[in-house]
Design an enzyme around this catalytic site. Structure first.
Site, PDB file in Angstrom:
ATOM      1  N   GLU A 184       9.689 -15.309   9.442  1.00 34.04           N
ATOM      2  CA  GLU A 184       9.154 -14.169   8.694  1.00 34.04           C
ATOM      3  C   GLU A 184       9.180 -12.933   9.552  1.00 34.04           C
ATOM      4  O   GLU A 184       8.685 -12.947  10.677  1.00 34.04           O
ATOM      5  CB  GLU A 184       7.683 -14.381   8.304  1.00 34.04           C
ATOM      6  CG  GLU A 184       7.433 -15.096   7.029  1.00 34.04           C
ATOM      7  CD  GLU A 184       5.938 -15.141   6.751  1.00 34.04           C
ATOM      8  OE1 GLU A 184       5.323 -14.068   6.641  1.00 34.04           O
ATOM      9  OE2 GLU A 184       5.396 -16.254   6.666  1.00 34.04           O
ATOM     10  N   GLU A 189       1.377 -20.927   9.919  1.00 37.87           N
ATOM     11  CA  GLU A 189       0.338 -20.137  10.587  1.00 37.87           C
ATOM     12  C   GLU A 189      -1.023 -20.815  10.572  1.00 37.87           C
ATOM     13  O   GLU A 189      -2.059 -20.154  10.630  1.00 37.87           O
ATOM     14  CB  GLU A 189       0.265 -18.732   9.986  1.00 37.87           C
ATOM     15  CG  GLU A 189       1.583 -17.990  10.110  1.00 37.87           C
ATOM     16  CD  GLU A 189       1.494 -16.537   9.692  1.00 37.87           C
ATOM     17  OE1 GLU A 189       0.388 -16.086   9.335  1.00 37.87           O
ATOM     18  OE2 GLU A 189       2.522 -15.842   9.734  1.00 37.87           O
TER      19      GLU A 189
END
Length: 611
Positions: free
Chosen positions: A242, A131
């Site tokens: 995720e 991220e």
């Protein structure tokens, strides 16, 4: 006929493994910042393997190569994996200094030197960063996420990791990046996709607090994010690195953290992807010794193989849908991860406190959130099988045709599901026949005679066609009888869905016969490429220009390689009864197509097929 649930996961031919991996995310420290030791990792890996109601949770995703509390010693998850026969998606932490990154490389090289071939069969791949692109985006900055990295830095470090693997026992292991779907669809980050061997995507509907994100919309939001990632993946495998729903914590807009909602999300998302796509759930345990808020762990403060909620899928284990041998070679592989800050992520680190699309983190424990993914072959392959699974329908499926031939099987290189404004869409990229072409469409399953693509049944034609030209952005071309697409021109098609279609199933189709089959129409075609289809937020009018056209609501499908003699199903779902809906068709590559829209034999153009 109505669609109750449609979550279709399709598979691609190209894959590095004959099995699908599923597991949890594992951090390097507990919530009190105590390092996770080898014995701790072994306890966690064994607990995941023995979780009641499941089977097949034998993989782990890590966020750093460095053992917490050391400068550059490799993580003790590696000997723990060897001791427990656990597959690893290794992680390299970014968003820090060059010195810190070099420490990650040192730990990686040390692990290879010590374990090399002994561990090679347990290495799934290596994720470089988590991220990082999201955290430098406006959303990430607004959510006070940790420092991020730009695309050039991420690419440089992906290449450095590949160089470190070259000539070693781990050479050839896929190296990729994990981020949110909002980062991947940003064209300025496309170099990261190009440099990656796989795309890991993070998706947390709970945190999408600028959207209707109640648990009732959780699964559709997840698959929308997954679909968006697949659409820009460029044929790279997309892994679910995720996702999860919190068992406790504050409300996030309409999202409520609870055991019941976590169970619902597990059923509606997890049970549909486990055994089909490489998936790493967030998380096994995040509440030791302290419980964070929100908390996502499927077990509580005490590490136990008794979960906080029922993890069985449809009365069987969560991996009961593992593909058969014939389909395993075609399965897309997937993987995912949260973020961290100083060389190690908390084993309990929750995703960020607020975000509309992605995730972020702060402090030394890190965090994450984001969106979805699926591997796609670099080019269509004509002789492979399509695997369509987890399709729950109470409505008629569609027929896929190639010319005059009705197909009962076709090659799927990517499928993702979107559900927007009450309609559920399965978007699938396909290659049809003996090299006859490829396309993208919405498919429930290849079947016999519903929602035909040859206009033999009920259908709707466009009531307005308006070309828009970005080279003349303020010029209104007015209404047109032709569909025109080129590198600079796209065409908007308005459809008026009659109210009588309430409860019916509709397919957006594109019919493209060979020129010699046409009787009252014609077309010109040059260049190479395909078509992209997007539903707009509102209809076009005769005065619509490139600059004032309605914004894109959602990309519903694509035809990667347009070839004459093929009919393409672009998207399918419940009809937008009583509504005027606009679809924009754009060219990809150098494709230049100008055709006369005509439903007379042989029909050509964009239509809505009804069943």
């Amino acid at each position: 006929m109505r669609t109750s649930t449609l979550f279709t996961i399709a598979t691609s031919l190209t894959t590095a493994y004959s099995q699908v991996f599923q597991g949890f995310n594992y951090g390097s420290v507990f919530t009190n910042n105590a390092p996770v030791t080898q014995q701790d990792f072994e306890n966690e890996f064994n607990t995941a393997r023995e979780l009641q109601g499941t089977s097949g949770f034998t993989s782990a995703r890590l966020f750093t190569m460095i053992q917490a509390g050391t400068t550059n010693s490799f993580t003790q998850a590696i000997p723990a994996a060897k001791a427990t026969n656990t597959h690893l998606l290794l992680g390299i932490f970014l968003s820090s200094t060059d010195e810190a990154f070099n420490n990650e490389l040192t730990a990686l090289r040390s692990a290879i030197a010590q374990y090399g071939q002994d561990l090679a069969n347990l290495i799934i791949g290596i994720s470089v960063g988590s991220e990082d692109l999201y955290r430098i985006s406006p959303i990430g900055i607004e959510n006070k996420s940790n420092p991020g990295e730009g695309p050039d830095a991420v690419v440089r470090r992906i290449n450095a990791v590949k160089a470190a693997l070259a000539g070693t026992a781990w050479s050839g292991k896929p190296v990729g990046h994990v981020d949110t779907w909002t980062a991947y669809v940003n064209a300025s980050n496309s170099a990261v996709i190009e440099a990656s061997d796989f795309i890991g995507t993070d998706a947390y509907p709970y945190f999408q607090n600028t959207m209707p994100n109640s648990i009732e919309n959780g699964a559709s939001l997840f698959f929308e994010a997954y679909n968006a990632t697949v659409a820009v993946s460029g044929g790279k495998p997309v892994w679910i690195t995720e996702t999860g729903w919190p068992v406790s914590g504050p409300n996030s807009n309409q999202a409520v953290a609870s055991l019941a909602n976590a169970k619902t999300y597990w059923d509606q998302v997890g049970c549909r992807v486990f055994g089909q796509i490489n998936t790493f759930w967030y998380t096994l345990q995040d509440a030791y010794p302290n419980t964070p808020s929100p908390s996502f762990g499927v077990v509580g403060t005490t590490l136990s193989n008794t979960p906080l909620y029922d993890l069985s899928c449809g009365g069987s284990s969560s991996s009961s849908k593992t593909p058969s041998t014939s389909s395993a070679s075609a399965i897309s592989r997937a993987v995912v991860a949260p973020t961290e800050s100083t060389g190690g992520q908390s084993s309990a680190a929750p995703p960020p406190s607020s975000t509309s699309a992605g995730s972020g983190g702060s402090g030394t424990s890190g965090s994450s959130s984001g969106a979805p993914v699926n591997p796609v072959p670099a080019s269509p392959v004509a002789s492979t099988k399509t695997i369509l699974t987890y399709t729950t329908l109470t409505t008629c499926p569609v027929t896929y045709t190639s010319g005059a031939q009705t197909l009962t099987s076709f090659t799927t290189s990517a499928v993702a599901v979107t559900s927007t404004h009450g309609s559920t869409f399965a978007t699938v990229t396909t290659s049809v026949g003996s090299g006859s072409g490829s396309g993208s469409g919405s498919a429930l399953a290849p079947t016999s005679s519903s929602c035909p693509t040859d206009l033999s049944g009920a259908f709707e034609y466009p009531h307005l066609i308006v070309p828009v030209d970005k080279s003349h952005p303020d010029t209104a071309a007015g209404t047109s009888y032709n569909g025109i697409v080129s590198p600079t021109v796209s065409s908007i098609f308005n459809f008026d869905y009659p109210a009588s279609l309430e409860g019916h199933f509709c397919s957006l189709v594109f019919l493209f016969p060979t020129r010699d089959a046409l009787q009252t129409s014609n077309y010109t075609l040059s260049g190479t490429g395909g078509l992209s289809f997007a539903r707009l937020v509102g209809p076009a009018v005769a005065e619509t220009t490139f600059n004032n056209q309605p914004a894109v609501n959602v990309t519903v499908g694509s035809v990667p390689d347009l070839q004459p003699g093929n009919n393409y199903v672009i998207a399918s779902g419940e009809c937008f009864a009583g509504q005027r809906v606009a679809y924009e068709v754009s060219a990809t590559g150098s494709l230049d197509l100008n055709y006369f829209q005509d439903y007379n034999p042989e029909p050509i153009g964009v239509y809505i097929s009804v069943c």
